[in-house]
Design a protein around this motif. Structure first.
Motif, PDB file in Angstrom:
ATOM      1  N   ALA A  14     -64.065  24.841  20.848  1.00 40.27           N
ATOM      2  CA  ALA A  14     -63.837  24.769  19.405  1.00 40.27           C
ATOM      3  C   ALA A  14     -63.300  26.098  18.897  1.00 40.27           C
ATOM      4  O   ALA A  14     -63.879  26.757  18.037  1.00 40.27           O
ATOM      5  CB  ALA A  14     -65.136  24.402  18.689  1.00 40.27           C
ATOM      6  N   SER A  15     -62.160  26.477  19.437  1.00 38.92           N
ATOM      7  CA  SER A  15     -61.560  27.771  19.104  1.00 38.92           C
ATOM      8  C   SER A  15     -60.149  27.795  19.667  1.00 38.92           C
ATOM      9  O   SER A  15     -59.854  27.111  20.650  1.00 38.92           O
ATOM     10  CB  SER A  15     -62.379  28.910  19.711  1.00 38.92           C
ATOM     11  OG  SER A  15     -61.702  30.147  19.632  1.00 38.92           O
ATOM     12  N   THR A  16     -59.299  28.597  19.056  1.00 41.26           N
ATOM     13  CA  THR A  16     -57.961  28.815  19.611  1.00 41.26           C
ATOM     14  C   THR A  16     -57.842  30.236  20.151  1.00 41.26           C
ATOM     15  O   THR A  16     -56.731  30.741  20.342  1.00 41.26           O
ATOM     16  CB  THR A  16     -56.875  28.560  18.548  1.00 41.26           C
ATOM     17  OG1 THR A  16     -57.131  29.386  17.395  1.00 41.26           O
ATOM     18  CG2 THR A  16     -56.861  27.098  18.130  1.00 41.26           C
ATOM     19  N   SER A  17     -58.973  30.886  20.412  1.00 39.46           N
ATOM     20  CA  SER A  17     -58.976  32.252  20.931  1.00 39.46           C
ATOM     21  C   SER A  17     -58.412  32.287  22.344  1.00 39.46           C
ATOM     22  O   SER A  17     -58.950  31.655  23.260  1.00 39.46           O
ATOM     23  CB  SER A  17     -60.406  32.807  20.931  1.00 39.46           C
ATOM     24  OG  SER A  17     -60.494  33.971  21.728  1.00 39.46           O
ATOM     25  N   ALA A  18     -57.346  33.064  22.533  1.00 36.19           N
ATOM     26  CA  ALA A  18     -56.759  33.194  23.866  1.00 36.19           C
ATOM     27  C   ALA A  18     -57.714  33.915  24.812  1.00 36.19           C
ATOM     28  O   ALA A  18     -57.748  33.614  26.018  1.00 36.19           O
ATOM     29  CB  ALA A  18     -55.437  33.952  23.779  1.00 36.19           C
ATOM     30  N   LYS A  65     -69.294  25.725  14.478  1.00 42.39           N
ATOM     31  CA  LYS A  65     -67.983  25.443  15.065  1.00 42.39           C
ATOM     32  C   LYS A  65     -68.072  24.274  16.049  1.00 42.39           C
ATOM     33  O   LYS A  65     -67.223  23.372  16.039  1.00 42.39           O
ATOM     34  CB  LYS A  65     -67.449  26.691  15.765  1.00 42.39           C
ATOM     35  CG  LYS A  65     -67.026  27.802  14.814  1.00 42.39           C
ATOM     36  CD  LYS A  65     -66.486  29.000  15.580  1.00 42.39           C
ATOM     37  CE  LYS A  65     -65.989  30.072  14.629  1.00 42.39           C
ATOM     38  NZ  LYS A  65     -65.424  31.237  15.359  1.00 42.39           N
ATOM     39  N   ALA A  66     -69.098  24.318  16.895  1.00 38.33           N
ATOM     40  CA  ALA A  66     -69.264  23.228  17.870  1.00 38.33           C
ATOM     41  C   ALA A  66     -69.484  21.895  17.174  1.00 38.33           C
ATOM     42  O   ALA A  66     -68.905  20.874  17.556  1.00 38.33           O
ATOM     43  CB  ALA A  66     -70.433  23.554  18.803  1.00 38.33           C
ATOM     44  N   LEU A  67     -70.317  21.895  16.140  1.00 39.33           N
ATOM     45  CA  LEU A  67     -70.621  20.647  15.438  1.00 39.33           C
ATOM     46  C   LEU A  67     -69.399  20.098  14.700  1.00 39.33           C
ATOM     47  O   LEU A  67     -69.207  18.879  14.637  1.00 39.33           O
ATOM     48  CB  LEU A  67     -71.771  20.879  14.453  1.00 39.33           C
ATOM     49  CG  LEU A  67     -73.141  21.115  15.089  1.00 39.33           C
ATOM     50  CD1 LEU A  67     -74.140  21.571  14.040  1.00 39.33           C
ATOM     51  CD2 LEU A  67     -73.633  19.859  15.790  1.00 39.33           C
ATOM     52  N   ALA A  68     -68.587  20.992  14.140  1.00 35.67           N
ATOM     53  CA  ALA A  68     -67.403  20.543  13.405  1.00 35.67           C
ATOM     54  C   ALA A  68     -66.456  19.771  14.329  1.00 35.67           C
ATOM     55  O   ALA A  68     -65.924  18.710  13.959  1.00 35.67           O
ATOM     56  CB  ALA A  68     -66.689  21.732  12.780  1.00 35.67           C
ATOM     57  N   VAL A  69     -66.241  20.292  15.524  1.00 35.54           N
ATOM     58  CA  VAL A  69     -65.340  19.610  16.463  1.00 35.54           C
ATOM     59  C   VAL A  69     -66.028  18.412  17.100  1.00 35.54           C
ATOM     60  O   VAL A  69     -65.406  17.372  17.330  1.00 35.54           O
ATOM     61  CB  VAL A  69     -64.842  20.604  17.534  1.00 35.54           C
ATOM     62  CG1 VAL A  69     -64.018  19.886  18.598  1.00 35.54           C
ATOM     63  CG2 VAL A  69     -63.993  21.700  16.870  1.00 35.54           C
ATOM     64  N   LYS A 126     -74.658  16.776  18.023  1.00 38.83           N
ATOM     65  CA  LYS A 126     -75.908  17.523  18.122  1.00 38.83           C
ATOM     66  C   LYS A 126     -75.740  18.708  19.059  1.00 38.83           C
ATOM     67  O   LYS A 126     -75.071  18.600  20.097  1.00 38.83           O
ATOM     68  CB  LYS A 126     -77.042  16.639  18.642  1.00 38.83           C
ATOM     69  CG  LYS A 126     -77.504  15.555  17.682  1.00 38.83           C
ATOM     70  CD  LYS A 126     -78.702  14.812  18.261  1.00 38.83           C
ATOM     71  CE  LYS A 126     -79.221  13.763  17.286  1.00 38.83           C
ATOM     72  NZ  LYS A 126     -80.418  13.058  17.843  1.00 38.83           N
ATOM     73  N   VAL A 127     -76.329  19.842  18.699  1.00 46.24           N
ATOM     74  CA  VAL A 127     -76.330  20.996  19.586  1.00 46.24           C
ATOM     75  C   VAL A 127     -77.388  20.782  20.661  1.00 46.24           C
ATOM     76  O   VAL A 127     -78.565  20.594  20.367  1.00 46.24           O
ATOM     77  CB  VAL A 127     -76.619  22.303  18.813  1.00 46.24           C
ATOM     78  CG1 VAL A 127     -76.795  23.478  19.776  1.00 46.24           C
ATOM     79  CG2 VAL A 127     -75.490  22.599  17.832  1.00 46.24           C
ATOM     80  N   VAL A 128     -76.948  20.797  21.915  1.00 43.38           N
ATOM     81  CA  VAL A 128     -77.862  20.548  23.033  1.00 43.38           C
ATOM     82  C   VAL A 128     -78.181  21.818  23.818  1.00 43.38           C
ATOM     83  O   VAL A 128     -79.154  21.850  24.576  1.00 43.38           O
ATOM     84  CB  VAL A 128     -77.291  19.477  23.983  1.00 43.38           C
ATOM     85  CG1 VAL A 128     -77.169  18.138  23.257  1.00 43.38           C
ATOM     86  CG2 VAL A 128     -75.936  19.896  24.546  1.00 43.38           C
ATOM     87  N   GLU A 129     -77.366  22.846  23.655  1.00 48.09           N
ATOM     88  CA  GLU A 129     -77.602  24.130  24.303  1.00 48.09           C
ATOM     89  C   GLU A 129     -77.083  25.228  23.382  1.00 48.09           C
ATOM     90  O   GLU A 129     -76.041  25.069  22.750  1.00 48.09           O
ATOM     91  CB  GLU A 129     -76.866  24.242  25.647  1.00 48.09           C
ATOM     92  CG  GLU A 129     -77.323  23.286  26.725  1.00 48.09           C
ATOM     93  CD  GLU A 129     -78.536  23.805  27.479  1.00 48.09           C
ATOM     94  OE1 GLU A 129     -78.977  24.948  27.213  1.00 48.09           O
ATOM     95  OE2 GLU A 129     -79.030  23.068  28.349  1.00 48.09           O
ATOM     96  N   SER A 130     -77.826  26.348  23.318  1.00 44.53           N
ATOM     97  CA  SER A 130     -77.344  27.506  22.559  1.00 44.53           C
ATOM     98  C   SER A 130     -77.871  28.770  23.201  1.00 44.53           C
ATOM     99  O   SER A 130     -78.940  28.764  23.837  1.00 44.53           O
ATOM    100  CB  SER A 130     -77.768  27.424  21.090  1.00 44.53           C
ATOM    101  OG  SER A 130     -79.174  27.458  20.972  1.00 44.53           O
TER     102      SER A 130
END
Length: 205
Positions: A14-18, A65-69, A126-130
């Motif tokens: 969930a990012s466009t970071s190279a 960010k993870a949840l949004a995607v 749902k967030v399953v790992e953080s």
């Protein structure tokens, strides 16, 4: 040839970071990317009202960010990541122009600061790992002339980094010492991520 990544679909970053993409590809993972389009400043303001400390703020940003995607792709394994730079009681952000970058480097010069890098894996909304890891970076004392030279040599790419330095490139010249994992400095803690993916059954190694 045996496959390292065993999930049916690629990991969705969930990012466009190279830089983050490069870390994942370098570790042999199958990855696609998609921008989360979250309002990071709004999330930070809400977190500040809740009294979250910098590591918890990094975790909140990664999770959002993870949840949004994940909400757009509920069947996918989605990875969100973020990084918070804290120096004393101050939290630093990405800057918009060279003069702001100059002021930020002046503020960090001769001091140690913390980089809190967080990751969150979401599946089905749902967030399953953080996880959150921290690196401590000691920036050497910099003259105004040294700062100007660095900004001239590094160019506008420094505006993409929360600390207006890119440690993996010319930014390494700015430091006396670094304590912590290299991937934490770059904004995505690989070792806890790989452990989480193994728990989820996504890796063969």
């Amino acid at each position: 040839m045996p496959a390292l990544w065993t999930a049916s679909e690629k990991l969705l970053l969930a990012s466009t970071s190279a830089t983050r993409l490069g870390l994942l590809v370098g570790a042999g993972l199958s990855v696609e990317t998609q921008s989360s389009n979250v309002d990071e400043r709004a999330i930070e303001q809400a977190a500040q009202s809740e009294g979250l400390d910098p590591p918890a703020l990094a975790a909140r940003l990664a999770a959002e960010k993870a949840l949004a995607v994940s909400s757009r792709h509920p069947g996918r394994i989605v990875l969100g990541a973020d990084q918070v730079l804290a120096c004393g009681s101050s939290v630093f952000h990405k800057v918009d122009d060279r003069e702001a970058a100059r002021r930020q480097l002046q503020a960090l010069s001769g001091k140690s600061h913390a980089l809190h890098s967080a990751g969150a894996i979401a599946i089905g909304g749902k967030v399953v790992e953080s996880f959150v890891t921290t690196a401590i970076l000691a920036m050497r004392p910099l003259t105004d002339e040294a700062i100007d030279l660095y900004l001239e040599l590094a160019g506008p790419s420094v505006l993409h980094s929360v600390g207006v330095y890119q440690y993996e490139g010319l930014g390494v010249h700015l430091f006396d010492s670094v304590e912590g994992d290299h991937s934490t400095v770059l904004g995505l803690p690989l070792l806890p991520l790989l452990s989480a993916l193994r728990r989820l059954g996504c890796l063969s190694l």
